[in-house]
Design an enzyme around this catalytic site. Structure first.
Site, mmCIF file in Angstrom:
data_model
loop_
_atom_site.group_PDB
_atom_site.id
_atom_site.type_symbol
_atom_site.label_atom_id
_atom_site.label_comp_id
_atom_site.label_asym_id
_atom_site.label_seq_id
_atom_site.Cartn_x
_atom_site.Cartn_y
_atom_site.Cartn_z
ATOM 1 N N LYS A 111 116.028 -2.974 65.825
ATOM 2 C CA LYS A 111 116.101 -4.145 66.845
ATOM 3 C C LYS A 111 116.657 -4.085 67.242
ATOM 4 O O LYS A 111 116.741 -4.623 68.302
ATOM 5 C CB LYS A 111 114.728 -4.817 65.901
ATOM 6 C CG LYS A 111 113.376 -5.213 65.555
ATOM 7 C CD LYS A 111 113.050 -5.881 65.275
ATOM 8 C CE LYS A 111 111.748 -6.874 64.473
ATOM 9 N NZ LYS A 111 111.263 -7.284 63.808
ATOM 10 N N LYS A 193 105.223 3.061 66.673
ATOM 11 C CA LYS A 193 104.522 2.661 65.472
ATOM 12 C C LYS A 193 103.569 1.651 66.567
ATOM 13 O O LYS A 193 104.424 1.601 67.705
ATOM 14 C CB LYS A 193 105.380 1.782 64.445
ATOM 15 C CG LYS A 193 104.655 0.612 63.776
ATOM 16 C CD LYS A 193 105.360 -0.272 62.867
ATOM 17 C CE LYS A 193 105.867 -1.245 64.025
ATOM 18 N NZ LYS A 193 106.548 -2.722 62.390
ATOM 19 N N LYS A 196 103.280 -5.399 67.855
ATOM 20 C CA LYS A 196 103.130 -6.125 68.484
ATOM 21 C C LYS A 196 103.823 -6.393 70.482
ATOM 22 O O LYS A 196 103.911 -7.120 70.678
ATOM 23 C CB LYS A 196 103.005 -7.775 68.294
ATOM 24 C CG LYS A 196 102.881 -7.916 66.719
ATOM 25 C CD LYS A 196 103.343 -9.397 66.093
ATOM 26 C CE LYS A 196 103.241 -8.424 64.874
ATOM 27 N NZ LYS A 196 103.953 -9.380 63.679
HETATM 28 P P1 TYM Z 1 105.338 -8.318 60.329
HETATM 29 O O1 TYM Z 1 104.558 -9.491 60.923
HETATM 30 O O2 TYM Z 1 105.301 -6.882 61.060
HETATM 31 O O3 TYM Z 1 103.835 -7.445 59.976
HETATM 32 C C1 TYM Z 1 102.732 -8.074 58.946
HETATM 33 C C2 TYM Z 1 101.783 -6.671 57.985
HETATM 34 O O4 TYM Z 1 101.384 -5.549 58.742
HETATM 35 C C3 TYM Z 1 101.968 -4.658 58.756
HETATM 36 N N1 TYM Z 1 102.583 -3.601 59.955
HETATM 37 C C4 TYM Z 1 101.695 -2.634 60.055
HETATM 38 N N2 TYM Z 1 100.806 -1.818 58.908
HETATM 39 C C5 TYM Z 1 100.243 -0.554 59.410
HETATM 40 N N3 TYM Z 1 100.953 -0.075 60.601
HETATM 41 C C6 TYM Z 1 101.652 -0.834 61.609
HETATM 42 N N4 TYM Z 1 101.694 -0.378 62.378
HETATM 43 C C7 TYM Z 1 101.769 -1.955 61.466
HETATM 44 N N5 TYM Z 1 102.277 -3.107 62.132
HETATM 45 C C8 TYM Z 1 102.620 -3.964 60.678
HETATM 46 C C9 TYM Z 1 103.156 -4.370 58.169
HETATM 47 O O5 TYM Z 1 104.433 -3.725 57.367
HETATM 48 C C10 TYM Z 1 103.016 -5.878 57.154
HETATM 49 O O6 TYM Z 1 102.501 -5.425 56.207
HETATM 50 N N6 TYM Z 1 108.453 -9.368 57.356
HETATM 51 C C11 TYM Z 1 107.405 -9.054 57.764
HETATM 52 C C12 TYM Z 1 106.663 -9.805 57.344
HETATM 53 C C13 TYM Z 1 107.048 -10.887 55.903
HETATM 54 C C14 TYM Z 1 106.796 -11.210 54.192
HETATM 55 C C15 TYM Z 1 107.263 -11.825 53.865
HETATM 56 C C16 TYM Z 1 106.107 -9.920 53.661
HETATM 57 C C17 TYM Z 1 107.610 -11.904 55.980
HETATM 58 N N7 TYM Z 1 107.195 -12.343 54.611
HETATM 59 C C18 TYM Z 1 107.014 -11.658 52.670
HETATM 60 C C19 TYM Z 1 105.060 -9.612 52.821
HETATM 61 C C20 TYM Z 1 106.220 -10.149 51.629
HETATM 62 C C21 TYM Z 1 106.946 -8.533 59.123
HETATM 63 O O7 TYM Z 1 107.192 -9.003 59.820
HETATM 64 O O8 TYM Z 1 105.371 -8.120 59.119
#
Ligand code: TYM
Length: 328
Positions: A111, A193, A196
């Site tokens: 990032k 990947k 969003k």
């Molecule tokens: P975030 O919002 O980026 O993504 C949420 C979840 O979706 C999964 N994900 C994907 N899986 C497969 N293919 C993709 N292209 C893809 N894009 C996103 C992510 O792996 C995730 O599981 N830091 C985390 C949010 C968070 C969190 C936590 C998660 C904050 N605290 C505690 C678990 C436990 C995040 O930004 O996810």
């Protein structure tokens, strides 16, 4: 019953990647685990968000949690900022994290690559806050997509370090990652990947996309010159990605799909993938439209914050006692 926790950070609209890699699995787990799922709204503001857009994205994300099948009767759904111990333990976990560790976080490196300015300190300590999210609830398992594995492993390391220093306090969490669909790739560039923050919008399907637009995105997905439907991530990353999407949504094993398409062209294959994705989105959007018109969102978050808060405050107290911060 083992405890499971996960979250999503809606810095934009939720994507098909979020659904396949995470959200859909939460729904499957809600009867077998004591499940806590939250909207990571504090994580969202590690990068500037327009407040109006953020409010909408947060509201949509909760509605989508429910529309995808999370049931507030069977799991606890809450907003991170409604449970204050997240921020408090987040700071305490920042104090357990070494800069060397945070410097190694792949997501932070990605990032911030080629950006010297406007990188917030919040983005840097984001993994420490994420560790707090997990450790507050003594989660045994954390279902995530592949990209979050390293962060869950850091949470585990921090828990271990804390336990060694201050005595047994935290459960060591384990990431749970699907074999198929753990990293859904961009449709326009299958080396990246699906995300969003896709600038072109062509590579990413959003759960609230117009159904025809979503189908078009699948039809124009980048493929290759091989001309034969095979699962080979190195040689045919685009087709392999479509196979993962289709298999995740339909439940049909990848080998079966590959076999069905022997001797057939990409056009026919893409058409079926587009139909499967379109049908899934339609189901989600129908429920979403009912939910946003009801008072279910507010009620879910109020009750979720109360339930989560009961566990989180108790845990924080214990941590602070162990550390010598709390006197009485
Ligand atoms: P975030 O919002 O980026 O993504 C949420 C979840 O979706 C999964 N994900 C994907 N899986 C497969 N293919 C993709 N292209 C893809 N894009 C996103 C992510 O792996 C995730 O599981 N830091 C985390 C949010 C968070 C969190 C936590 C998660 C904050 N605290 C505690 C678990 C436990 C995040 O930004 O996810």
């Amino acid at each position: 019953m083992k405890r499971m926790l996960s979250g999503i950070k809606p810095t934009g609209q939720l994507t098909l990647g979020n659904y396949i890699g995470a959200l859909r699995n939460f729904v499957r787990y809600q009867d077998d685990y004591e499940l806590y799922v939250f909207i990571a709204n504090l994580h969202c503001v590690t990068v500037y968000q327009d407040p109006k857009d953020l409010r909408k994205n947060l509201k949509d994300a909760i509605a989508l949690y429910l529309a995808c099948g999370l049931d507030p009767e069977r799991c606890t759904i809450f907003l991170q900022s409604d449970v204050l111990p997240h921020a408090q333990l987040g700071f305490l976990m920042t104090c357990q994290s070494y800069m060397g560790e945070l410097n190694r976080m792949t997501q932070f490196k990605e990032k911030t690559a080629n950006k010297e300015e406007s990188i917030t300190a919040g983005l840097y300590v984001y993994p420490s806050l994420m560790a707090a999210d997990i450790l507050l609830y003594d989660a045994d398992y954390v279902p995530v997509g592949d990209d979050q594995k390293q962060h869950v492993e850091l949470a585990r390391d921090l828990a271990q370090r804390f336990n060694n220093r201050y005595g047994e306090t935290f459960v060591l969490p384990e990431p749970v990652i699907q074999k198929v669909g753990a990293r859904i790739m961009s449709l326009s560039d299958p080396s990246k990947k699906m995300s969003k923050s896709d600038e072109t919008n062509k590579g990413c399907i959003y759960l609230l996309d117009d159904i025809n637009l979503a189908k078009k995105k699948i039809m124009s997905a980048v493929t290759d010159m091989v001309g034969c439907v095979n699962y080979n991530k190195e040689l045919q990353p685009g087709i392999s990605n479509l196979l993962e999407i289709m298999s995740s949504l339909s439940g049909e094993p990848i080998e079966h799909i590959v076999e069905r398409y022997q001797g057939k062209g990409y056009g026919e294959f893409k058409k079926e993938v587009a139909e499967v994705v379109g049908a899934e989105l339609q189901k989600i959007q129908d429920r979403y439209n009912e939910i946003v018109r009801s008072d279910l969102l507010e009620r879910t978050l109020r009750e979720g914050a109360e339930k989560a808060g009961r566990i989180a405050y108790k845990k924080l107290k214990k941590v602070q006692k162990r550390m010598g911060i709390d006197i009485f």
